[in-house]
Design an enzyme around this catalytic site. Structure first.
Site, PDB file in Angstrom:
ATOM      1  N   ASP A  75       0.255  -1.987   4.419  1.00 55.34           N
ATOM      2  CA  ASP A  75       1.386  -1.080   4.633  1.00 55.34           C
ATOM      3  C   ASP A  75       2.656  -1.842   5.003  1.00 55.34           C
ATOM      4  O   ASP A  75       3.746  -1.268   5.009  1.00 55.34           O
ATOM      5  CB  ASP A  75       1.087  -0.116   5.798  1.00 55.34           C
ATOM      6  CG  ASP A  75       0.012   0.910   5.481  1.00 55.34           C
ATOM      7  OD1 ASP A  75      -0.110   1.293   4.307  1.00 55.34           O
ATOM      8  OD2 ASP A  75      -0.706   1.329   6.407  1.00 55.34           O
ATOM      9  N   HIS A  94       0.829  -1.202   0.000  1.00 49.22           N
ATOM     10  CA  HIS A  94       0.000   0.000   0.000  1.00 49.22           C
ATOM     11  C   HIS A  94       0.864   1.254   0.000  1.00 49.22           C
ATOM     12  O   HIS A  94       1.571   1.527   0.966  1.00 49.22           O
ATOM     13  CB  HIS A  94      -0.883  -0.039   1.249  1.00 49.22           C
ATOM     14  CG  HIS A  94      -1.864   1.068   1.363  1.00 49.22           C
ATOM     15  ND1 HIS A  94      -1.886   1.930   2.435  1.00 49.22           N
ATOM     16  CD2 HIS A  94      -2.889   1.454   0.553  1.00 49.22           C
ATOM     17  CE1 HIS A  94      -2.876   2.788   2.293  1.00 49.22           C
ATOM     18  NE2 HIS A  94      -3.503   2.525   1.156  1.00 49.22           N
TER      19      HIS A  94
END
Length: 247
Positions: free
Chosen positions: A232, A10
């Protein structure tokens, strides 16, 4: 077990590096991620650039709207120090810079068109033309919360995969997606309920939830046969996937 869950980083490896920068994308590649998720907007002089917010205020040392700044002005900004001073050399990449880099690896590219708040005139054609230039039609997935943009991308080139972004508990969203020519679902993690994952799988529609950062969520989606997760923390996700596959 179905084909293993793919891992999309991400905004690159945003947990460990400044988001949407080349150093973040490089870290995701090194971590073993299968793909990248990143955001595209247009500068004042119509150059597609990779940045999430409509302004540069949060992630650079500058101020102002992306749409009001030229590409040359954007390139002078420090896009790394806000995260950590060791990244002061990081800049806002152009989409072309990212595509040039991607032509030397095989990562999938989830390009989010940030055309919801600001209707960037012609952004779809500019992006599709650049995809053609770099022969990336088979590696790019274009997603957007602005589904009018997805319809336009599909009109310009039906062979490029499009994905609807949504944050609500939609009923049978694969049917709606199909109706606008989209072939995958990028949903907010809390609405990636088992009925959605299973129903979409039965309909042959990949689901790629965002943003999956907790270990328990990663394991659950991987065991549930989710097509991909957007995280992430790609390095952590790759490790968890290898553990999950071993069991």
């Amino acid at each position: 077990m179905p084909e293993h869950t793919k891992i999309f980083a991400h905004r690159g490896s945003a947990g460990t590096h400044p988001e949407n920068t080349m150093v973040s994308f490089e870290a995701a590649l090194n971590a073993g991620a299968d793909g990248l998720e990143f955001d595209v907007q247009l500068t004042k002089d119509q150059v597609p650039v990779v940045i999430h917010d409509e302004t540069v205020n949060r992630t650079t040392n500058g101020k102002g709207w992306v749409k009001d700044l030229s590409y040359e002005e954007l390139k002078t900004l420090d896009a790394g120090s806000w995260f950590d001073s060791t990244f002061s050399h990081a800049t806002i990449p152009s989409l072309e810079e990212l595509f040039q880099w991607a032509s030397h690896n095989s990562m999938a590219l989830n390009l989010e068109l940030k055309s919801g708040l600001i209707r960037y005139q012609g952004i779809e054609k500019i992006v599709v033309d650049l995809i053609h230039t770099y022969h990336l039609e088979k590696r790019v997935i274009i997603s957007s919360f602005n589904h009018y943009s997805l319809v336009e991308v599909h009109r310009l080139n039906p062979s490029i995969e499009t994905a609807i972004l949504f944050m609500e508990g939609l009923y049978e969203p694969w049917k709606y997606a199909k109706g606008i020519g989209a072939s995958s679902l990028h949903c907010y993690l809390p609405v990636a309920v088992p009925e959605l994952i299973q129903g979409a799988a039965d309909a042959g529609t990949p689901v790629r939830p965002f943003t999956v950062n907790e270990e328990a969520h990663m394991r659950g989606l991987m065991r549930g046969g989710c097509a991909a997760i957007i995280t992430d923390w790609p390095e952590k996700a790759v490790q968890i996937r290898s553990q999950t596959l071993e069991k």
